[in-house]
Write a protein that holds these residues in place. Structure first.
Motif, PDB file in Angstrom:
ATOM      1  N   ALA A 117       0.830  -1.204   0.000  1.00  0.00           N
ATOM      2  CA  ALA A 117       0.000   0.000   0.000  1.00  0.00           C
ATOM      3  C   ALA A 117       0.864   1.253   0.000  1.00  0.00           C
ATOM      4  O   ALA A 117       0.582   2.226  -0.719  1.00  0.00           O
ATOM      5  N   ALA A 118       1.931   1.235   0.802  1.00  0.00           N
ATOM      6  CA  ALA A 118       2.821   2.394   0.865  1.00  0.00           C
ATOM      7  C   ALA A 118       3.492   2.646  -0.476  1.00  0.00           C
ATOM      8  O   ALA A 118       3.600   3.796  -0.931  1.00  0.00           O
ATOM      9  N   LYS A 119       3.939   1.598  -1.140  1.00  0.00           N
ATOM     10  CA  LYS A 119       4.580   1.751  -2.450  1.00  0.00           C
ATOM     11  C   LYS A 119       3.625   2.371  -3.463  1.00  0.00           C
ATOM     12  O   LYS A 119       4.002   3.245  -4.253  1.00  0.00           O
ATOM     13  N   SER A 120       2.386   1.905  -3.462  1.00  0.00           N
ATOM     14  CA  SER A 120       1.403   2.412  -4.426  1.00  0.00           C
ATOM     15  C   SER A 120       1.157   3.905  -4.234  1.00  0.00           C
ATOM     16  O   SER A 120       1.112   4.673  -5.194  1.00  0.00           O
ATOM     17  N   VAL A 121       1.008   4.329  -2.983  1.00  0.00           N
ATOM     18  CA  VAL A 121       0.746   5.743  -2.701  1.00  0.00           C
ATOM     19  C   VAL A 121       1.989   6.592  -2.973  1.00  0.00           C
ATOM     20  O   VAL A 121       1.897   7.687  -3.526  1.00  0.00           O
ATOM     21  N   LEU A 122       3.152   6.081  -2.592  1.00  0.00           N
ATOM     22  CA  LEU A 122       4.399   6.829  -2.821  1.00  0.00           C
ATOM     23  C   LEU A 122       4.665   7.031  -4.309  1.00  0.00           C
ATOM     24  O   LEU A 122       5.225   8.060  -4.701  1.00  0.00           O
ATOM     25  N   ALA A 123       4.293   6.063  -5.133  1.00  0.00           N
ATOM     26  CA  ALA A 123       4.523   6.195  -6.577  1.00  0.00           C
ATOM     27  C   ALA A 123       3.839   7.446  -7.123  1.00  0.00           C
ATOM     28  O   ALA A 123       4.434   8.214  -7.892  1.00  0.00           O
ATOM     29  N   ASP A 124       2.596   7.674  -6.722  1.00  0.00           N
ATOM     30  CA  ASP A 124       1.868   8.862  -7.189  1.00  0.00           C
ATOM     31  C   ASP A 124       2.429  10.131  -6.562  1.00  0.00           C
ATOM     32  O   ASP A 124       2.543  11.168  -7.223  1.00  0.00           O
ATOM     33  N   PHE A 125       2.788  10.063  -5.277  1.00  0.00           N
ATOM     34  CA  PHE A 125       3.302  11.236  -4.578  1.00  0.00           C
ATOM     35  C   PHE A 125       4.615  11.717  -5.176  1.00  0.00           C
ATOM     36  O   PHE A 125       4.802  12.903  -5.461  1.00  0.00           O
ATOM     37  N   ILE A 126       5.544  10.776  -5.390  1.00  0.00           N
ATOM     38  CA  ILE A 126       6.869  11.144  -5.914  1.00  0.00           C
ATOM     39  C   ILE A 126       6.767  11.681  -7.332  1.00  0.00           C
ATOM     40  O   ILE A 126       7.465  12.621  -7.711  1.00  0.00           O
ATOM     41  N   GLN A 127       5.876  11.093  -8.122  1.00  0.00           N
ATOM     42  CA  GLN A 127       5.724  11.532  -9.509  1.00  0.00           C
ATOM     43  C   GLN A 127       5.305  13.001  -9.597  1.00  0.00           C
ATOM     44  O   GLN A 127       5.652  13.703 -10.544  1.00  0.00           O
ATOM     45  N   GLU A 128       4.560  13.476  -8.597  1.00  0.00           N
ATOM     46  CA  GLU A 128       4.075  14.851  -8.610  1.00  0.00           C
ATOM     47  C   GLU A 128       5.076  15.839  -8.022  1.00  0.00           C
ATOM     48  O   GLU A 128       4.813  17.040  -8.011  1.00  0.00           O
TER      49      GLU A 128
END
Length: 332
Positions: A117-128
């Motif tokens: 779950a953390a990886k999935s959310v971090l992927a979107d956060f870092i991309q922005e």
């Protein structure tokens, strides 16, 4: 647009021509005596060679012109292009201890563990986070730098996805993770130091106590946001059938709250994947990326090309001069 860094060097261009046209020394005698007619024939051959010797001064003149222009540092100024402005230095400390494999989260309508779950959310956060330098710290029994601060968010994201439970040990060294974050954020402007620490447990390992690390982070201007991950309840299969347990009983919320308070950050509680998404959306608001547009015009320097061409022409001039001298010696 073509421009010169030091255009005043161009005043050196006519220097060799001034030297060339300086008054020559006159010979003492006006007559040349030949002992026989064969020397006169050789003299005609020498005049023919001299006719070709104009190549050497021409090569030297071109080499000089290119050398002067190279010293003047010509460059081509390209069209203005928009670039991402420099923002924050943001470190994310991700817990990889054994408890992160507890499956009390939901991802795409499927049961998932906390790390997934953390990886999935971090992927979107870092991309922005375009315009920010982002780095990743992973910690378990020890803390390690997974990715140094970089504008390359795509690579940072890839390294986050490659992180696995147990890479850093089974326990939780929160103090060491904060200490490593402080070290990586040294010599950065104080208003741009941000550390996001995400964990699901209490400090059970490491050489640095979390409260001491938090106090030092506060003195260094490292704002720390803490996130406690884990559901409050989940159903597990027991000996006498299914039962409800609290999978986050080990989470030290008081410690995470104290770390955030000391450093000027905030503490967040993520009981689900949706909570994590909302928290990182809020962090985007609390720590926004810079919005001011920055424009730059790329420069292409021609110094090395002109310098190389000048050296080649000087070399050709020397070869030409040597060939003519050899022909003169052969004719005599």
């Amino acid at each position: 647009m073509l421009d010169l860094t030091w255009p005043w060097f161009l005043i050196l261009l006519p220097l060799p021509f001034f030297i060339y046209f300086l008054p020559k020394t006159k010979p003492k005698g006006d007559a040349i005596w030949w002992s026989n007619t064969e020397l006169l024939v050789h003299h005609q051959d020498m005049k023919s060679v001299a006719h070709h010797s104009y190549l050497t001064p021409l090569l030297l003149a071109l080499a000089w012109v290119l050398l002067v222009f190279a010293i003047a540092r010509p460059f081509w100024l390209g069209e203005p292009t928009r670039v991402a402005p420099s923002g924050r230095d943001l470190l994310i400390a991700l817990d990889l201890s054994g408890s992160m494999q507890i499956k009390d989260m939901e991802l795409n309508s499927q049961i998932a563990n906390r790390l997934e779950a953390a990886k999935s959310v971090l992927a979107d956060f870092i991309q922005e986070r375009r315009g920010d330098r982002v780095g990743i710290i992973v910690f378990g029994s020890k803390a390690y730098l997974q990715a140094p601060l970089s504008f390359d968010t795509a690579t940072i994201n890839q390294l986050v996805q490659e992180a696995q439970i147990g890479f850093a040990g089974e326990q939780t060294a929160i103090g060491d993770a904060i200490g490593l974050g402080i070290k990586m954020l040294e010599d950065k402007p104080s208003d741009k130091k941000v550390l996001i620490l995400m964990t699901d447990g209490a400090n059970t390992a490491g050489r640095v106590q979390p409260k001491q690390a938090a106090a030092f982070a506060a003195s260094q201007g490292v704002k720390t946001y803490t996130i406690g991950v884990g559901a409050d309840s989940m159903e597990v299969q027991g000996f006498f059938g299914p039962k409800t347990v609290n999978p986050s009983s080990d989470l030290d919320e008081a410690l995470l709250q104290d770390i955030a308070d000391q450093t000027g950050g905030q503490y967040f509680r993520a009981r689900s994947t949706e909570d994590l998404r909302n928290i990182y959306s809020l962090l985007d608001t609390l720590e926004p990326t810079p919005s001011q547009e920055v424009w730059q015009r790329p420069k292409t320097s021609f110094f090395h090309w002109l310098g190389l061409a000048s050296i080649l022409l000087f070399g050709l001039a020397l070869l030409s001069s040597g060939q003519i001298s050899w022909r003169l010696r052969r004719s005599l």
